[in-house]
Design a protein around this motif. Structure first.
Motif, PDB file in Angstrom:
ATOM      1  N   ARG A   1      15.589  64.912  24.547  1.00  0.00           N
ATOM      2  CA  ARG A   1      14.564  64.106  24.235  1.00  0.00           C
ATOM      3  C   ARG A   1      14.565  62.906  24.749  1.00  0.00           C
ATOM      4  O   ARG A   1      15.584  61.981  24.889  1.00  0.00           O
ATOM      5  CB  ARG A   1      14.482  63.957  22.663  1.00  0.00           C
TER       6      ARG A   1
ATOM      7  N   LEU B   1       8.659  64.351  18.882  1.00  0.00           N
ATOM      8  CA  LEU B   1       9.528  64.417  19.777  1.00  0.00           C
ATOM      9  C   LEU B   1       8.940  64.042  21.160  1.00  0.00           C
ATOM     10  O   LEU B   1       7.786  64.789  21.365  1.00  0.00           O
ATOM     11  CB  LEU B   1      10.735  65.507  20.081  1.00  0.00           C
TER      12      LEU B   1
ATOM     13  N   GLU C   1      12.107  59.769  19.534  1.00  0.00           N
ATOM     14  CA  GLU C   1      11.922  60.764  18.362  1.00  0.00           C
ATOM     15  C   GLU C   1      11.367  59.986  17.193  1.00  0.00           C
ATOM     16  O   GLU C   1      11.715  58.608  17.098  1.00  0.00           O
ATOM     17  CB  GLU C   1      13.380  61.361  18.099  1.00  0.00           C
TER      18      GLU C   1
ATOM     19  N   TRP D   1       7.668  65.382  11.800  1.00  0.00           N
ATOM     20  CA  TRP D   1       8.215  64.503  12.942  1.00  0.00           C
ATOM     21  C   TRP D   1       7.653  65.061  14.343  1.00  0.00           C
ATOM     22  O   TRP D   1       6.800  65.913  14.499  1.00  0.00           O
ATOM     23  CB  TRP D   1       9.796  65.247  12.878  1.00  0.00           C
TER      24      TRP D   1
ATOM     25  N   ALA E   1      12.997  63.604  13.037  1.00  0.00           N
ATOM     26  CA  ALA E   1      13.063  64.377  13.675  1.00  0.00           C
ATOM     27  C   ALA E   1      14.796  65.280  13.559  1.00  0.00           C
ATOM     28  O   ALA E   1      15.676  64.458  13.235  1.00  0.00           O
ATOM     29  CB  ALA E   1      13.087  64.057  15.134  1.00  0.00           C
TER      30      ALA E   1
ATOM     31  N   ALA F   1       6.111  58.546  19.213  1.00  0.00           N
ATOM     32  CA  ALA F   1       6.716  59.459  18.578  1.00  0.00           C
ATOM     33  C   ALA F   1       6.897  59.320  17.191  1.00  0.00           C
ATOM     34  O   ALA F   1       6.649  60.232  16.151  1.00  0.00           O
ATOM     35  CB  ALA F   1       8.324  59.595  18.923  1.00  0.00           C
TER      36      ALA F   1
END
Length: 217
Positions: free
Chosen positions: A130, A119, A133, A117, A137, A106
């Motif tokens: 999730r 996830l 992350e 970002w 995020a 991530a």
């Protein structure tokens, strides 16, 4: 100040050189070039450029589009030189520390795809959440991602594929690829665009597939 400019240009000799010359005449220094996509008749390239303090980024658009057949798809702030081997570096990092694989994935994907970002998400029943992350995020409340599981990498269109509102704010372009077992996916957000090209979707799916294989071995 450094910027990343994505250009669509005719796929013929001299096109990229003409764009580079036009940007140079506008006062920009080119730091690096990455080929994003090649298809019959046109090419898509990312150019990392540096402008003198006080020069507005609009001059990049004007300069590049002064070359016949060239279209600027986006101009974004950029933090440094383009790097072409980050996928391999990330895979090596994950291989060396599989216990933190999801967190590393991530965190590393936004750098590779020059996004904001990423996830790692999973769907269980009618609930999605999730698993990992990246630092930037967006925060969201509990919900569901009814388009999971995926059979291939896709551009996620919020008009068709429901996502939490923070994911699509700031004109964020979204892409997702199947990852791991069951209804898991790797989701990437690029605030302000540009859209994810088919070649980028293929890279995203390839990376997710390699990491899946590494973790299964």
């Amino acid at each position: 100040m450094s910027f990343l400019i994505r250009v669509v240009l005719p796929d013929k000799p001299g096109s990229l050189g003409a764009v580079a010359t036009a940007l140079g005449n506008a006062g920009a220094d080119i730091l690096g070039v990455t080929v994003v996509e090649r298809s019959p008749g046109h090419a898509v390239d990312d150019l990392a450029v540096e402008l003198p303090q006080g020069r507005p980024p609009d001059v990049l658009i004007t300069a590049a589009e002064s070359v016949p057949g060239v279209q600027v798809e986006s101009v974004r702030p950029h933090s440094g030189l383009l790097e072409t081997h980050r996928e391999l570096e990330l895979i090596e990092e994950i291989t060396g520390d599989p216990g933190h694989a999801l967190e590393l994935l991530a965190a590393g994907v936004p750098r590779i795809f020059r996004a904001g970002w990423a996830l790692v998400v999973v769907r269980e029943g009618a609930r999605s959440y999730r698993l990992a992350e990246s630092p930037a995020a967006p925060d969201t409340i509990a919900g569901d991602l009814p388009w999971l599981p995926l059979s291939k990498a896709i551009v996620v269109d919020p008009e068709v594929n429901w996502v939490p509102e923070p994911w699509s704010s700031l004109d964020t372009e979204l892409a997702a690829a199947p990852f791991g077992a069951a209804a898991q996916a790797l989701v990437v957000g690029r605030p302000g665009g540009p859209v994810f090209r088919p070649s980028e979707l293929a890279r995203l799916a390839h990376l997710a597939g390699i990491v899946t294989t590494v973790l299964a071995s």
